[in-house]
Design a protein around this motif. Sequence first.
Motif, mmCIF file in Angstrom:
data_model
loop_
_atom_site.group_PDB
_atom_site.id
_atom_site.type_symbol
_atom_site.label_atom_id
_atom_site.label_comp_id
_atom_site.label_asym_id
_atom_site.label_seq_id
_atom_site.Cartn_x
_atom_site.Cartn_y
_atom_site.Cartn_z
ATOM 1 N N LEU A 208 0.824 -1.209 0.000
ATOM 2 C CA LEU A 208 0.000 0.000 0.000
ATOM 3 C C LEU A 208 0.857 1.258 0.000
ATOM 4 O O LEU A 208 0.597 2.201 -0.753
ATOM 5 C CB LEU A 208 -0.935 -0.017 1.211
ATOM 6 C CG LEU A 208 -1.961 1.086 1.286
ATOM 7 C CD1 LEU A 208 -2.882 1.044 0.073
ATOM 8 C CD2 LEU A 208 -2.762 0.967 2.561
ATOM 9 N N ARG A 209 1.901 1.282 0.826
ATOM 10 C CA ARG A 209 2.792 2.447 0.844
ATOM 11 C C ARG A 209 3.525 2.605 -0.485
ATOM 12 O O ARG A 209 3.718 3.712 -0.975
ATOM 13 C CB ARG A 209 3.806 2.323 1.972
ATOM 14 C CG ARG A 209 3.217 2.603 3.319
ATOM 15 C CD ARG A 209 4.272 2.532 4.378
ATOM 16 N NE ARG A 209 3.726 2.970 5.639
ATOM 17 C CZ ARG A 209 4.402 2.988 6.767
ATOM 18 N NH1 ARG A 209 5.663 2.584 6.789
ATOM 19 N NH2 ARG A 209 3.839 3.409 7.865
ATOM 20 N N ALA B 41 2.474 1.614 -3.438
ATOM 21 C CA ALA B 41 1.510 2.050 -4.451
ATOM 22 C C ALA B 41 1.194 3.530 -4.322
ATOM 23 O O ALA B 41 0.957 4.208 -5.323
ATOM 24 C CB ALA B 41 0.229 1.236 -4.337
ATOM 25 N N ALA B 42 1.188 4.052 -3.121
ATOM 26 C CA ALA B 42 0.869 5.462 -2.905
ATOM 27 C C ALA B 42 2.052 6.378 -3.171
ATOM 28 O O ALA B 42 1.878 7.597 -3.251
ATOM 29 C CB ALA B 42 0.373 5.665 -1.471
ATOM 30 N N THR C 81 3.696 7.771 -5.519
ATOM 31 C CA THR C 81 3.754 8.261 -6.892
ATOM 32 C C THR C 81 2.935 9.541 -6.974
ATOM 33 O O THR C 81 2.222 9.893 -6.031
ATOM 34 C CB THR C 81 3.218 7.199 -7.878
ATOM 35 O OG1 THR C 81 3.406 7.670 -9.212
ATOM 36 C CG2 THR C 81 1.772 6.884 -7.638
ATOM 37 N N VAL D 115 -1.680 7.620 -10.146
ATOM 38 C CA VAL D 115 -1.850 7.083 -8.789
ATOM 39 C C VAL D 115 -2.930 6.004 -8.801
ATOM 40 O O VAL D 115 -2.772 4.947 -8.177
ATOM 41 C CB VAL D 115 -2.196 8.203 -7.786
ATOM 42 C CG1 VAL D 115 -2.471 7.636 -6.410
ATOM 43 C CG2 VAL D 115 -1.054 9.214 -7.713
ATOM 44 N N THR D 116 -4.013 6.224 -9.528
ATOM 45 C CA THR D 116 -5.074 5.230 -9.640
ATOM 46 C C THR D 116 -4.539 3.940 -10.252
ATOM 47 O O THR D 116 -4.914 2.843 -9.835
ATOM 48 C CB THR D 116 -6.225 5.782 -10.510
ATOM 49 O OG1 THR D 116 -6.612 7.051 -10.003
ATOM 50 C CG2 THR D 116 -7.400 4.842 -10.510
ATOM 51 N N HIS E 133 -1.674 2.622 -9.826
ATOM 52 C CA HIS E 133 -0.950 1.849 -8.824
ATOM 53 C C HIS E 133 -1.888 1.050 -7.920
ATOM 54 O O HIS E 133 -1.515 -0.007 -7.421
ATOM 55 C CB HIS E 133 -0.066 2.771 -7.973
ATOM 56 C CG HIS E 133 1.230 3.082 -8.622
ATOM 57 N ND1 HIS E 133 2.436 2.639 -8.131
ATOM 58 C CD2 HIS E 133 1.537 3.774 -9.733
ATOM 59 C CE1 HIS E 133 3.407 3.046 -8.909
ATOM 60 N NE2 HIS E 133 2.886 3.746 -9.893
ATOM 61 N N PHE E 134 -3.083 1.541 -7.694
ATOM 62 C CA PHE E 134 -4.038 0.833 -6.842
ATOM 63 C C PHE E 134 -4.924 -0.140 -7.619
ATOM 64 O O PHE E 134 -5.368 -1.141 -7.081
ATOM 65 C CB PHE E 134 -4.910 1.828 -6.077
ATOM 66 C CG PHE E 134 -4.167 2.535 -4.987
ATOM 67 C CD1 PHE E 134 -3.859 1.882 -3.812
ATOM 68 C CD2 PHE E 134 -3.749 3.845 -5.147
ATOM 69 C CE1 PHE E 134 -3.156 2.518 -2.801
ATOM 70 C CE2 PHE E 134 -3.051 4.490 -4.146
ATOM 71 C CZ PHE E 134 -2.754 3.824 -2.968
#
Length: 69
Positions: free
Chosen positions: A23-24, A26-27, A29, A51-52, A54-55
């Motif tokens: 999670l960290r 992915a965030a 960016t 960013v989207t 990555h999630f």
Amino acid sequence: MLTYLHHSDPTIPHYRKAEWSYLRGAAATVDRPLLGWMGRFFLHNVSHDHVTHHFFSYVPFCGYIFLLP
């Protein structure tokens, strides 16, 4: 160049091995809305909605407009 711009910014934290999580990571960016509407059309939202990505990496870039408010 786009990859560098999305993953390099003074505000993005760098985590050590013990602190890092998916999670960290992915965030960690930033979105860089390059070229305005032309960037959305020709780059398929890759810079506007990074960013989207990555999630929700399983969704194609052209489908992100349906995930965002």
